[in-house]
Design a protein around this motif. Structure first.
Motif, PDB file in Angstrom:
ATOM      1  N   GLY A   1       0.814  -1.214   0.000  1.00 18.16           N
ATOM      2  CA  GLY A   1       0.000   0.000   0.000  1.00 18.16           C
ATOM      3  C   GLY A   1       0.847   1.264   0.000  1.00 18.16           C
ATOM      4  N   TYR A   2       0.194   2.361  -0.307  1.00 17.90           N
ATOM      5  CA  TYR A   2       0.855   3.669  -0.363  1.00 17.90           C
ATOM      6  C   TYR A   2       0.317   4.590   0.717  1.00 17.90           C
ATOM      7  CZ  TYR A   2       2.455   2.311  -4.985  1.00 17.90           C
ATOM      8  OH  TYR A   2       3.059   1.665  -6.033  1.00 17.90           O
ATOM      9  N   MET A   3       1.192   5.426   1.228  1.00 17.92           N
ATOM     10  CA  MET A   3       0.803   6.472   2.157  1.00 17.92           C
ATOM     11  C   MET A   3       1.415   7.774   1.663  1.00 17.92           C
ATOM     12  SD  MET A   3       1.393   6.832   6.286  1.00 17.92           S
ATOM     13  CE  MET A   3       3.130   7.285   6.249  1.00 17.92           C
ATOM     14  N   VAL A   4       0.604   8.801   1.560  1.00 13.86           N
ATOM     15  CA  VAL A   4       1.096  10.118   1.163  1.00 13.86           C
ATOM     16  C   VAL A   4       1.157  10.993   2.401  1.00 13.86           C
ATOM     17  CG1 VAL A   4       0.614  12.182  -0.212  1.00 13.86           C
ATOM     18  CG2 VAL A   4       0.195   9.909  -1.170  1.00 13.86           C
ATOM     19  N   TYR A   5       2.313  11.593   2.602  1.00 14.75           N
ATOM     20  CA  TYR A   5       2.505  12.546   3.689  1.00 14.75           C
ATOM     21  C   TYR A   5       2.471  13.930   3.063  1.00 14.75           C
ATOM     22  CZ  TYR A   5       4.730  15.061   7.516  1.00 14.75           C
ATOM     23  OH  TYR A   5       5.007  15.945   8.522  1.00 14.75           O
ATOM     24  N   SER A   6       1.567  14.741   3.523  1.00 10.04           N
ATOM     25  CA  SER A   6       1.407  16.077   2.965  1.00 10.04           C
ATOM     26  C   SER A   6       1.195  17.076   4.086  1.00 10.04           C
ATOM     27  CB  SER A   6       0.197  16.081   2.022  1.00 10.04           C
ATOM     28  OG  SER A   6      -0.033  17.373   1.521  1.00 10.04           O
TER      29      SER A   6
END
Length: 95
Positions: free
Chosen positions: A12-17
């Motif tokens: 899975g992917y996690m975006v940190y913004s």
């Protein structure tokens, strides 16, 4: 970040913004996270180059992860990007 990462499945992917311009909240936080989680790899953020918005340079930190940050993280700032300013990093969970 820790809670979101713990809920993420393998692959899975996690975006940190953030909407922050601070080094501590952006570059230093991402460098810390990838040191704590060897199963996390930084990946290119798709379509950023298609935005036709100039990117701000990734800030220098005294860390061995600097080259990874410069290759995969994205920083927008008001002066260069003509945005309100934000930072992005994309992680993939390998294990």
């Amino acid at each position: 970040m820790e809670r979101g990462w713990s809920l993420l499945s393998k692959g899975g992917y996690m975006v940190y913004s953030t909407c922050s311009l601070t080094i501590k909240q952006n570059e230093e936080n991402v460098a810390w996270f990838i040191k704590q989680h060897p199963e996390a790899i930084l990946e290119e953020i798709p379509l950023v180059s298609d935005l036709d918005i100039p990117l701000a340079p990734i800030k220098q930190i005294n860390d061995d992860k600097q080259q990874l940050l410069e290759k995969y993280c994205v920083r927008f700032d008001p002066l260069i990007s003509r945005t309100s300013g934000f930072f992005l990093a994309r992680f993939k969970k390998m294990i």
